[in-house]
Enzyme design. Structure first.
Site, PDB file in Angstrom:
ATOM      1  N   GLY A 165      -5.258   5.963  -1.792  1.00 14.04           N
ATOM      2  CA  GLY A 165      -5.785   6.249  -3.135  1.00 14.04           C
ATOM      3  C   GLY A 165      -6.334   7.643  -3.362  1.00 14.04           C
ATOM      4  N   PHE A 202       4.873   5.317 -12.686  1.00 19.07           N
ATOM      5  CA  PHE A 202       3.573   4.646 -12.599  1.00 19.07           C
ATOM      6  C   PHE A 202       3.678   3.208 -13.088  1.00 19.07           C
ATOM      7  CE2 PHE A 202      -0.674   3.660 -14.502  1.00 19.07           C
ATOM      8  CZ  PHE A 202      -1.378   3.607 -13.318  1.00 19.07           C
ATOM      9  N   ILE A 203       3.172   2.286 -12.281  1.00 19.51           N
ATOM     10  CA  ILE A 203       3.105   0.875 -12.708  1.00 19.51           C
ATOM     11  C   ILE A 203       1.678   0.612 -13.183  1.00 19.51           C
ATOM     12  CG2 ILE A 203       3.425  -1.530 -12.004  1.00 19.51           C
ATOM     13  CD1 ILE A 203       5.297  -0.631  -9.870  1.00 19.51           C
ATOM     14  N   ARG A 292      -1.104   0.641  12.101  1.00 18.56           N
ATOM     15  CA  ARG A 292      -2.242   0.143  12.887  1.00 18.56           C
ATOM     16  C   ARG A 292      -2.408  -1.355  12.634  1.00 18.56           C
ATOM     17  NH1 ARG A 292      -4.319   2.258   7.964  1.00 18.56           N
ATOM     18  NH2 ARG A 292      -5.247   0.554   6.778  1.00 18.56           N
TER      19      ARG A 292
END
Ligand code: MV4
Length: 452
Positions: A165, A202-203, A292
């Site tokens: 983000g 963009f959603i 990870r």
């Protein structure tokens, strides 16, 4: 199996790795900062080595200090947990050069997935669905305008070195693109030392759905199904569940097939998580991969019955998936996880201090992963996660009932936690109906305000 493993982490995940090692008969070495002297990962490891002052940069992130500890303790391998050094390809390279097995993918693969635009193109080549967007990093403002025109507004600019983000900008028109392009570029350069940007359609209201994978060192990859992680606030997940109500068995099988092909192609190894966004039409698009074990791995463990950390250790020792996993992978019932953070209830700022009362719930279908205890200290230096409360049931309804009663029996005094917030979410009709997307928490807070 390994003789001795160093755990380069702290808190609940360090303890989680110690549990897996114990069950496999592997000796454990904890490392700790001066602030963590009395932590349970130090108490329950077979050996413990202090690696520096409280601040992570001087202890848990200090590569020479961690490697020295590993050499002094003479370990075979290092498990990095999540966060900290877990996705640091340079650290994995130093491990390799020091003849210590890094429990994770090879550094080359970590590096590829860390460059989000490269990862995106690699997945595109392997026929994994991605959103329309730029091909490679964007070289200039004019190139950004050209791509945006061909993709169609709104678009989102993302930092190639980013993820989670940071360094993102939503652009709704050509007029506002230049300023947002420059802002994102500068922010990315400052935050990651690399200003490279790429672009995607963009959603507006996506769901965040991720797939757990395991890959052995003989070229075999398998998907263990998905987790729904849309309930988050400021890019911090609050609640995760498995399976997702939105993913049909057909979709699950299809994604499993494409992930097997694509990740076998890039030479993936060990545990990983492939993040997708689901659009309003229920279509899934790859956005990035985490190399990870993740915080929310227990919900997958509860529905599959597979111990993912033990699988990581066995894979790193050279065992084959075919010898450690059942076939097919079962998905049994439903699991939900609440992240219990030490946070102020309204301001969401960290709430450090001494825990005076700590009553952990148990009983049928409840699991709590924590390294906290009564009289324990929550230091101000690290992540605010103090416990993960996981409920498993035959279906989502039963998992929610168990979660609600367990939240009511989880008593933490002396600091603020997100437990009361979680209790309110489990009373929320929209949540209970499974109607959520990544804007759920914003609407939830609006409803709470309106109800006051
Ligand atoms: C997006 C998006 C909408 N469209 N990409 C945020 C974290 C990063 N991993 C990806 N993120 C998003 N990427 C496109 N093309 C919306 C988000 C997003 C988001 C994604 C997952 C979970 C929570 C989120 C909250 C805000 C924005």
């Amino acid at each position: 199996m390994f003789r001795k493993v160093l755990i380069a982490n702290r808190g609940e995940i360090a303890l989680r790795v110690i549990c897996a090692c114990r069950e496999l008969g592997v000796r454990t070495v904890a490392v700790y900062s001066e602030a963590d002297r009395h932590s349970l990962h130090v108490r329950f490891a077979d050996e413990a080595i202090c690696i520096g002052p409280p601040r992570s940069a001087e202890s848990y992130l200090n590569v020479p200090a961690v490697i020295s500890a590993a050499e002094i303790a003479d370990v075979d391998a290092i498990h990095p947990g999540y966060g900290l050094l877990s996705e640091n390809a340079n650290f994995a390279e130093v491990c390799r050069a020091s003849n210590i097995k890094f429990i994770g993918p090879p550094p080359e693969v970590t590096r590829l997935m860390g460059e989000k635009e490269k990862a995106r193109q690699a997945m595109k080549r392997a026929k994994v669905p991605i959103l329309p967007g730029s091909e490679g990093v964007i070289q200039s403002e004019d190139e950004a305008l050209d791509w945006a025109k061909s993709v169609g507004y709104p678009i989102i600019l993302k930092a190639s070195a980013g993820g989670g983000g940071r360094g993102m900008r939503v652009v709704r028109s050509a007029q506002e693109l230049p300023a947002l392009y420059q802002a994102a570029h500068i922010e990315a350069a400052n935050a990651f030392g690399n200003g490279d940007l790429y672009m995607e359609k963009f959603i507006e209201r996506p769901r965040h759905i991720e797939f757990q994978v395991l890959a052995d060192q003989h070229g075999s990859v398998i998907s263990l199904g998905e987790r729904e992680c849309s309930i988050q606030r400021r890019h911090q997940k609050l609640i995760e569940e498995a399976p997702s109500l939105q993913v049909t068995q057909k979709m699950r099988d299809e994604i499993a097939k494409t992930l097997k092909r694509s990740l076998e192609n890039v030479g993936y190894q060990n545990a990983g998580t492939v993040e997708f966004l689901m659009d309003e039409d229920g279509k899934l698009y790859f956005i990035e991969m985490n190399t990870r074990i993740q915080v929310e791995h227990p919900v997958t463990e509860m529905v599959t019955g597979i111990d993912l950390v033990k699988a990581q250790l066995r894979i790193a020792c050279g065992e084959r998936l075919s010898s450690i996993l059942p076939h097919p992978i079962p998905i049994r019932g439903h699991a939900i996880e609440c992240r219990v953070n030490a946070e102020h209830p309204e301001k969401f700022t960290p709430s450090a201090g001494k825990i005076t009362v700590f009553n952990v719930p148990g009983g049928n279908g409840i699991r709590v992963d924590t390294a906290q205890y009564a009289e324990g200290i929550v230091p101000p230096y690290y992540d605010s996660l103090i416990a993960k409360l996981i409920a498993h049931g035959n279906d989502r309804e039963e998992a929610m009932q168990r979660m609600k009663r367990a939240l009511g029996m989880f008593v933490v005094e002396g600091i603020h936690t997100t437990i009361p917030l979680h209790s309110r979410i489990f009373e929320d009709e929209e949540f209970r109906a499974g109607k959520f997307d990544t804007k759920f928490m914003e609407r939830f807070f609006e409803r709470q305000k309106a109800a006051q």
